[in-house]
Write a protein that holds these residues in place. Structure first.
Motif, PDB file in Angstrom:
ATOM      1  N   PRO A 161     -13.619  13.361   1.136  1.00  0.00           N
ATOM      2  CA  PRO A 161     -14.364  12.283   0.791  1.00  0.00           C
ATOM      3  C   PRO A 161     -15.027  12.118  -0.216  1.00  0.00           C
ATOM      4  O   PRO A 161     -15.584  13.502  -0.602  1.00  0.00           O
ATOM      5  CB  PRO A 161     -15.064  12.058   2.202  1.00  0.00           C
ATOM      6  N   GLY A 162     -15.697  11.370  -0.806  1.00  0.00           N
ATOM      7  CA  GLY A 162     -16.840  11.325  -1.976  1.00  0.00           C
ATOM      8  C   GLY A 162     -17.472  10.170  -2.389  1.00  0.00           C
ATOM      9  O   GLY A 162     -16.943   8.885  -1.894  1.00  0.00           O
ATOM     10  N   VAL A 163     -18.370  10.296  -3.147  1.00  0.00           N
ATOM     11  CA  VAL A 163     -19.004   8.918  -3.822  1.00  0.00           C
ATOM     12  C   VAL A 163     -18.985   9.021  -5.316  1.00  0.00           C
ATOM     13  O   VAL A 163     -19.429  10.003  -5.900  1.00  0.00           O
ATOM     14  CB  VAL A 163     -20.260   8.813  -2.969  1.00  0.00           C
ATOM     15  N   ASP A 164     -18.891   7.848  -5.802  1.00  0.00           N
ATOM     16  CA  ASP A 164     -19.131   7.924  -7.282  1.00  0.00           C
ATOM     17  C   ASP A 164     -20.142   6.749  -7.682  1.00  0.00           C
ATOM     18  O   ASP A 164     -20.146   5.695  -7.411  1.00  0.00           O
ATOM     19  CB  ASP A 164     -17.724   7.229  -8.012  1.00  0.00           C
ATOM     20  N   ILE A 165     -21.412   7.605  -8.145  1.00  0.00           N
ATOM     21  CA  ILE A 165     -22.670   6.574  -8.058  1.00  0.00           C
ATOM     22  C   ILE A 165     -23.116   6.474  -9.622  1.00  0.00           C
ATOM     23  O   ILE A 165     -23.007   7.424 -10.579  1.00  0.00           O
ATOM     24  CB  ILE A 165     -23.594   7.394  -7.546  1.00  0.00           C
ATOM     25  N   LYS A 166     -23.318   4.943  -9.991  1.00  0.00           N
ATOM     26  CA  LYS A 166     -23.895   4.845 -11.426  1.00  0.00           C
ATOM     27  C   LYS A 166     -25.277   4.864 -11.247  1.00  0.00           C
ATOM     28  O   LYS A 166     -25.789   3.799 -10.822  1.00  0.00           O
ATOM     29  CB  LYS A 166     -23.117   3.291 -11.847  1.00  0.00           C
ATOM     30  N   VAL A 167     -25.832   5.966 -11.691  1.00  0.00           N
ATOM     31  CA  VAL A 167     -27.247   6.133 -11.770  1.00  0.00           C
ATOM     32  C   VAL A 167     -27.879   5.084 -12.547  1.00  0.00           C
ATOM     33  O   VAL A 167     -29.027   4.562 -12.004  1.00  0.00           O
ATOM     34  CB  VAL A 167     -27.732   7.553 -11.942  1.00  0.00           C
ATOM     35  N   ASN A 168     -27.641   5.147 -13.692  1.00  0.00           N
ATOM     36  CA  ASN A 168     -27.977   3.886 -14.427  1.00  0.00           C
ATOM     37  C   ASN A 168     -26.976   3.489 -15.685  1.00  0.00           C
ATOM     38  O   ASN A 168     -25.936   3.978 -15.392  1.00  0.00           O
ATOM     39  CB  ASN A 168     -29.221   4.458 -15.183  1.00  0.00           C
ATOM     40  N   ASP A 169     -27.321   2.879 -16.601  1.00  0.00           N
ATOM     41  CA  ASP A 169     -26.340   2.352 -17.586  1.00  0.00           C
ATOM     42  C   ASP A 169     -25.706   3.271 -18.353  1.00  0.00           C
ATOM     43  O   ASP A 169     -24.490   3.460 -18.790  1.00  0.00           O
ATOM     44  CB  ASP A 169     -26.858   1.238 -18.424  1.00  0.00           C
ATOM     45  N   LYS A 170     -26.324   4.758 -18.493  1.00  0.00           N
ATOM     46  CA  LYS A 170     -25.741   5.872 -19.127  1.00  0.00           C
ATOM     47  C   LYS A 170     -25.356   6.840 -18.406  1.00  0.00           C
ATOM     48  O   LYS A 170     -24.702   7.867 -18.861  1.00  0.00           O
ATOM     49  CB  LYS A 170     -26.547   6.298 -20.244  1.00  0.00           C
ATOM     50  N   THR A 171     -25.709   6.961 -17.111  1.00  0.00           N
ATOM     51  CA  THR A 171     -25.441   8.266 -16.300  1.00  0.00           C
ATOM     52  C   THR A 171     -24.789   7.892 -15.058  1.00  0.00           C
ATOM     53  O   THR A 171     -24.941   6.809 -14.383  1.00  0.00           O
ATOM     54  CB  THR A 171     -26.947   8.784 -15.832  1.00  0.00           C
ATOM     55  N   ASN A 172     -23.698   8.947 -14.801  1.00  0.00           N
ATOM     56  CA  ASN A 172     -22.932   8.678 -13.624  1.00  0.00           C
ATOM     57  C   ASN A 172     -22.728   9.912 -12.923  1.00  0.00           C
ATOM     58  O   ASN A 172     -22.743  11.236 -13.680  1.00  0.00           O
ATOM     59  CB  ASN A 172     -21.485   8.317 -14.156  1.00  0.00           C
ATOM     60  N   LEU A 173     -22.827  10.026 -11.536  1.00  0.00           N
ATOM     61  CA  LEU A 173     -22.681  11.230 -10.683  1.00  0.00           C
ATOM     62  C   LEU A 173     -21.500  10.990  -9.580  1.00  0.00           C
ATOM     63  O   LEU A 173     -21.751  10.085  -9.113  1.00  0.00           O
ATOM     64  CB  LEU A 173     -24.059  11.385  -9.969  1.00  0.00           C
ATOM     65  N   LYS A 174     -20.653  12.065  -9.512  1.00  0.00           N
ATOM     66  CA  LYS A 174     -19.784  11.979  -8.851  1.00  0.00           C
ATOM     67  C   LYS A 174     -19.688  13.287  -7.834  1.00  0.00           C
ATOM     68  O   LYS A 174     -19.896  14.418  -8.405  1.00  0.00           O
ATOM     69  CB  LYS A 174     -18.364  12.055  -9.240  1.00  0.00           C
ATOM     70  N   LEU A 175     -19.676  12.953  -6.288  1.00  0.00           N
ATOM     71  CA  LEU A 175     -19.824  14.296  -5.382  1.00  0.00           C
ATOM     72  C   LEU A 175     -18.757  13.988  -4.526  1.00  0.00           C
ATOM     73  O   LEU A 175     -18.375  12.901  -3.935  1.00  0.00           O
ATOM     74  CB  LEU A 175     -21.345  14.182  -4.802  1.00  0.00           C
ATOM     75  N   ALA A 176     -18.163  15.220  -3.992  1.00  0.00           N
ATOM     76  CA  ALA A 176     -16.987  15.048  -2.889  1.00  0.00           C
ATOM     77  C   ALA A 176     -16.994  16.487  -2.091  1.00  0.00           C
ATOM     78  O   ALA A 176     -17.556  17.402  -2.762  1.00  0.00           O
ATOM     79  CB  ALA A 176     -15.708  14.907  -3.699  1.00  0.00           C
ATOM     80  N   GLY A 177     -16.827  16.238  -1.038  1.00  0.00           N
ATOM     81  CA  GLY A 177     -16.461  17.385  -0.297  1.00  0.00           C
ATOM     82  C   GLY A 177     -14.815  17.454   0.283  1.00  0.00           C
ATOM     83  O   GLY A 177     -14.412  16.379   0.248  1.00  0.00           O
ATOM     84  N   ALA A 178     -14.391  18.603   0.392  1.00  0.00           N
ATOM     85  CA  ALA A 178     -12.901  18.598   1.034  1.00  0.00           C
ATOM     86  C   ALA A 178     -12.600  19.727   2.061  1.00  0.00           C
ATOM     87  O   ALA A 178     -13.529  20.755   2.014  1.00  0.00           O
ATOM     88  CB  ALA A 178     -12.149  18.874  -0.343  1.00  0.00           C
ATOM     89  N   TYR A 179     -11.754  19.298   2.896  1.00  0.00           N
ATOM     90  CA  TYR A 179     -11.411  20.252   3.786  1.00  0.00           C
ATOM     91  C   TYR A 179      -9.831  20.532   3.621  1.00  0.00           C
ATOM     92  O   TYR A 179      -8.985  19.701   3.462  1.00  0.00           O
ATOM     93  CB  TYR A 179     -11.591  19.920   5.358  1.00  0.00           C
TER      94      TYR A 179
END
Length: 231
Positions: free
Chosen positions: A47-65
């Motif tokens: 599972p994970g999230v893809d976050i558009k912090v602002n118009d220029k910045t993007n953050l992707k986080l995920a964990g896995a088993y």
């Protein structure tokens, strides 16, 4: 490996997406002498999230088993024979490889308003095998800059990665085969330059400097060039 994978995605408002990657693979046939042993298998939940912090910045986080069944006391095709092997039968794996991992990537468009560098990103992955207590972790960290994707003429991207893979961090059928032959117990620097020669045609230059972490070895240097056509 034979199996199936499914990728799911769902919007969480205007600036974030939730995703879930799932897979199940049969890794090989059983090596049981009488043919009655279960085939070694692996399933993955990420599972994970893809976050558009602002118009220029993007953050992707995920964990896995990663869950494995019937891997211990097996030998798998494609092995580099660098995992710990059983004392009773020295050709068989001594551990299962149930593992957890975390991954992240932070990307910024037009950093510092430098026109010739339209994108920069930093990324990292960490994994830990829960079965052994030593030499059971691995990680990769790096950065890339240039175009976010290289798919047209004169687009380019440069990337650097450093990896360290403990002897029993992952099954030795999985590491990059160009980093010291796909061994575990390996640390390596990797430099990549991709350049667009035409639409969907890229030239990739890749250089590795690899060595073993604990085992005695000679340092390995590998350069390769690939011409890629995408259809």
């Amino acid at each position: 490996p034979e199996g199936a994978a499914i990728q799911l995605k769902h919007a969480l408002g205007e600036r974030a997406d939730y995703f879930m990657n799932n897979a199940f693979f049969i890794l090989d046939d059983s090596v049981s002498p009488n043919g009655t042993g279960a085939d070694p298998t692996m399933f993955v939940i990420q599972p994970g999230v893809d976050i558009k912090v602002n118009d220029k910045t993007n953050l992707k986080l995920a964990g896995a088993y990663y869950g494995f069944n019937s891997v211990k006391n097996q030998v798998l095709d494609g092995t580099s024979a660098t995992n710990t092997l059983s004392g009773q039968a020295t050709s068989l794996l001594n551990y299962d490889f149930d593992s957890w991992s975390v991954s992240s990537e932070l990307g910024i468009k037009e950093p510092l308003n430098i026109g010739f560098i339209p994108y920069i990103a930093v990324f990292g992955d960490y994994i830990e095998n829960m079965n052994p207590s030593t030499q059971n972790t691995g990680y990769i960290a790096g950065f890339k800059f240039g175009n976010e994707k290289v798919s047209n003429l004169k687009q380019w991207q440069a990337k650097y990665m450093y990896r360290s893979i403990g002897k029993d961090a992952v099954l030795d059928i999985f590491p990059d085969s160009d980093a010291y032959g796909g061994f575990t117990d390996v640390k390596a620097h990797e430099y990549i330059l991709s350049y667009g020669l035409a639409k969907n045609i890229t030239l990739d230059l890749d250089y590795y400097q690899s060595d073993r972490i604990k085992a005695a070895s000679n340092k390995e240097k590998l350069f390769q060039a690939d011409l890629n056509f995408k259809f």
